[in-house]
Design an enzyme around this catalytic site. Structure first.
Site, short mmCIF file in Angstrom:
data_model
loop_
_atom_site.label_atom_id
_atom_site.label_comp_id
_atom_site.label_asym_id
_atom_site.label_seq_id
_atom_site.Cartn_x
_atom_site.Cartn_y
_atom_site.Cartn_z
N HIS A 416 -8.44 4.49 11.44
CA HIS A 416 -7.52 4.45 10.29
C HIS A 416 -7.60 5.76 9.52
CE1 HIS A 416 -5.67 2.43 6.67
NE2 HIS A 416 -6.33 3.41 6.07
N GLU A 417 -8.82 6.18 9.14
CA GLU A 417 -8.96 7.37 8.31
C GLU A 417 -8.52 8.63 9.06
OE1 GLU A 417 -9.21 6.85 5.39
OE2 GLU A 417 -10.13 4.87 5.32
N HIS A 420 -4.81 9.02 9.20
CA HIS A 420 -4.24 9.64 8.00
C HIS A 420 -4.15 11.16 8.18
CE1 HIS A 420 -3.57 6.37 5.27
NE2 HIS A 420 -4.82 5.96 5.30
N TYR A 431 2.62 9.63 -0.50
CA TYR A 431 1.70 8.50 -0.70
C TYR A 431 2.03 7.70 -1.96
CZ TYR A 431 -2.68 6.04 0.17
OH TYR A 431 -3.63 5.08 0.47
N GLU A 440 0.04 3.97 5.02
CA GLU A 440 -1.11 3.06 5.21
C GLU A 440 -0.93 2.18 6.45
OE1 GLU A 440 -4.11 2.47 3.98
OE2 GLU A 440 -3.91 4.30 2.81
N ASP A 457 -9.01 -10.43 16.96
CA ASP A 457 -9.81 -9.33 16.39
C ASP A 457 -9.07 -8.00 16.43
OD1 ASP A 457 -11.88 -10.96 15.72
OD2 ASP A 457 -13.21 -10.35 17.35
N GLU A 463 -13.16 -5.74 10.34
CA GLU A 463 -13.90 -7.00 10.48
C GLU A 463 -15.37 -6.79 10.80
OE1 GLU A 463 -12.52 -5.82 14.52
OE2 GLU A 463 -11.61 -5.90 12.51
N TYR A 466 -16.92 -5.67 7.13
CA TYR A 466 -16.49 -6.40 5.94
C TYR A 466 -17.20 -7.74 5.87
CZ TYR A 466 -13.22 -8.50 2.55
OH TYR A 466 -12.65 -9.12 1.46
N ILE A 470 -19.89 -13.41 6.56
CA ILE A 470 -18.74 -14.30 6.78
C ILE A 470 -18.03 -13.84 8.05
CG2 ILE A 470 -16.60 -15.24 5.85
CD1 ILE A 470 -17.63 -14.55 3.06
N ASP A 473 -13.27 -12.62 9.36
CA ASP A 473 -12.32 -12.15 8.36
C ASP A 473 -12.30 -10.64 8.34
OD1 ASP A 473 -14.74 -11.59 7.19
OD2 ASP A 473 -14.23 -12.40 5.22
N ASP A 508 -1.50 0.47 -7.33
CA ASP A 508 -1.72 0.85 -5.94
C ASP A 508 -0.66 1.86 -5.48
OD1 ASP A 508 -2.90 0.74 -3.35
OD2 ASP A 508 -1.50 -0.82 -2.72
N HIS A 513 -1.00 0.03 -0.18
CA HIS A 513 -1.79 -0.87 0.66
C HIS A 513 -1.13 -2.25 0.75
CE1 HIS A 513 -4.92 2.10 -0.54
NE2 HIS A 513 -5.37 1.88 0.69
#
Length: 602
Positions: A416-417, A420, A431, A440, A457, A463, A466, A470, A473, A508, A513
């Site tokens: 992701h980064e 960018h 942006y 994004e 997934d 995931e 994060y 848990i 998610d 935002d 996002h």
């Protein structure tokens, strides 16, 4: 906290099909045509130019085409006074990039509109030519019959003065910045309600005392800040009431400044280390033959992959300056063949994987397609729950152990980064608002494709890092955006999965996002298919989908593209790769159209 799914109300929405683009003459405003024949206007232009004058270069064909858009001709190119038309066009437009696409035999140009040689901010166009030099696609807008004589490009403010204006404002917000990772200013015309103001666009990248990717528009006459925003590309929005703290941590110890890995006394070697999940990895590093120290520098890819740490925060800005200039810096080092920093090992190895993906799948040489050096820094901030791209490098926090663990361990987060960075060097989507949401979203989409997981997934972002306690998610769910809470922003309290439910507020950066989830859902439908709000999409698989989205980004989108542009550009990209047959859209084109119908984007 487990994610509670919201009740999804199914809407009965019309199914739209894009008409075959076979008009004669000049490109007209692109239209979609519904099954009932109703035309839906879009702000882009997509069509076939039937008769281009013979003997022109590709560049001059592009300039001539743009001039016809300025003059409002809409039947055929004026073959009279061709040279004068091209000359006029060159005064108003500049070609800033071009792609010779050997896969499809097409040629793609990115242009920007100018006034007196100064670019208009956000005024890009993309023009595609087929193998016969005919214009086959056009995205963007032009200013028709503009009068330039009333505008002066003479500024009373110097570039250095504009930089000082921005610096003062940045440091009033985050504190003293001893060294900027990068800061520069360029003269632009800032468009506002049909008028244009001469201004400096100042872009500043910071790491210390806080990560930032600041954009300032400074009036070139008065020195007034017309507009500013922080375009630091984080993984997720920060809710005002729950801002993550970012503090400077220092041991108070001095750290030796060691020779940089690229010195004459260095040689490439193979090392080992554990990632944040305890996996033993082997990777490329560099040995300094004089000192015996090993560094996290891989010189086998592009101009190198270099990974640093920020444990000595006050000195880190000096590290960044030197690393970018290729001299010395504070390195992640070891005296053996084993590196003992799992976060740094994860960032280093994952950056290499992202480079390999773009090279293998798209033959792209690093983020800028010109071998750009890839710099990552881990251990940024104190328990910082985020990661980001600041226009110069990737930055990763360690997390607080509850909401997140070290963000450098997420393959899709790294993808992701770094995407960018690809966006910065292609469409450079502004942006804020819808263009920012596309920015994004495309980072999410490519990050997921890079991670290359299977099943649900594939569509969860972050995931692996994060909420470690848990399972199942993520920060965002591209398959089911409406299952992820987003309290404090939207009326529903969840990410939107349809254009009608998009966020329209100012937080935002106008929902960059938040509204990314709309395009994310379209990507999921294109890839895997499904029925969404009554529209059924037949998926085409990951390998085809990733090519369509990459082509959309690199060949057609412009800095100010909105969701409607995204749809049209994706349709055109799909049509390029998977052409119509017998006048009917290919299954790939149909999948793209149906997916955007399903999320309400026309």
């Amino acid at each position: 906290m487990l994610k509670k799914k919201k009740d999804l109300k199914k809407r009965a929405l019309p199914v739209f099909l894009t008409a075959t683009l076979a008009f004669s003459g000049l490109a007209l405003p692109g239209t979609n045509v519904s099954a009932s024949g109703q035309e839906v206007d879009t702000p882009s232009y997509v069509n076939v130019l039937s008769e281009a004058p013979k003997g022109l270069s590709r560049e001059d064909t592009v300039y001539l085409f743009l001039q016809t858009q300025v003059s409002g001709q809409n039947a055929s190119l004026n073959t009279k006074n061709v040279e004068s038309q091209i000359t006029k066009s060159k005064e108003q437009f500049e070609i800033i990039d071009k792609i010779d696409d050997k896969e499809t035999g097409t040629y793609h140009f990115r242009t920007v509109e100018m006034i007196h040689g100064v670019p208009i901010y956000g005024s890009e166009q993309t023009v595609a030519l087929d193998k016969n030099n005919q214009v086959m696609a056009f995205f963007g807008n032009v200013t028709p019959k503009r009068k330039q004589s009333i505008l002066s490009s003479e500024s009373t403010l110097s570039e250095d003065q504009a930089l000082e204006v921005a610096k003062r404002d940045i440091e009033a917000e985050i504190g003293e910045v001893k060294e900027y990772d990068g800061i520069d200013a360029k003269l632009i015309w800032y468009p506002d309600n049909g008028s244009h103001t001469l201004a400096y666009l100042v872009i500043a990248s910071t790491s210390i005392p806080a990560p930032g990717y600041y954009h300032y528009f400074v009036d070139a006459t008065s020195g007034e800040i017309m507009k500013s925003y922080n375009a630091f590309h984080e993984m997720a929005p920060t809710i005002d009431s729950q801002k993550n703290s970012f503090t400077v941590a220092s041991s108070g110890e001095e750290q030796e400044i060691s020779p940089l890995a690229e010195s004459d006394s260095s040689e490439p070697i193979t090392s080992r280390g554990m990632d944040i999940f305890g996996n033993l990895l082997t990777f490329n590093s560099t040995l300094n033959k004089e000192t015996g120290a090993r560094y996290l520098f891989d010189n086998t890819r592009a101009n190198g992959i270099h990974t640093f740490h920020a444990q000595r925060m006050p000195e880190f800005s000096f590290l960044l300056l030197n690393a970018l200039l290729g001299f010395t810096g504070f390195e992640v080092t070891t005296s053996s063949s084993f590196f003992y920093d799992p976060a740094a090992v994860s960032a280093h190895v994952n950056a290499g994987k992202v480079y390999d993906y773009y090279k293998r799948v798209f033959n792209r040489d690093s983020l800028d397609n010109n071998g750009m050096k890839l710099i990552s820094t881990v251990h940024v901030g104190e328990k910082w729950n985020n990661a980001g791209w600041n226009g110069k490098q990737m930055i990763y926090g360690d997390g607080d152990g509850q909401l997140m663990i070290s963000t450098s361990g997420g393959m899709d987060v790294i993808g992701h980064e770094m995407t960018h960075g690809v966006i910065t060097h292609t469409a450079d989507l502004i942006y804020e608002g819808e263009s920012g949401a596309l920015n994004e979203s495309l980072a999410d989409i490519m990050g997921s494709f890079i991670e290359n997981k299977t099943g649900d997934d594939l569509w969860l972002l972050g995931e692996d890092i994060y909420t470690p306690n848990i399972p199942g998610d993520g920060l965002r769910d591209m398959k089911d955006p409406g299952s992820v809470p987003l309290s404090g922003y939207t009326e529903t309290g969840y990410y939107p999965d349809h254009y009608n439910d998009r966020y329209l507020g100012e937080k935002d950066n106008g929902g960059v996002h938040i509204n990314s989830s709309i395009n994310n859902k379209a990507a999921h439908l294109i890839t895997e298919g499904g029925t969404h709000y009554g529209v059924t999409v037949n998926g085409i698989g990951k390998q085809k989908a990733e090519k369509i989205f990459y082509r959309t980004l690199t060949h057609y989108l412009t800095a100010s593209s909105n969701f409607s542009d995204m749809r049209q550009a994706a349709v055109q990209a799909a049509r390029d790769l998977y052409p119509d047959r017998n006048g009917e859209p290919s299954v790939e084109v149909q999948a793209v159209m149906a997916a955007y119908d399903a999320v309400g984007v026309h």
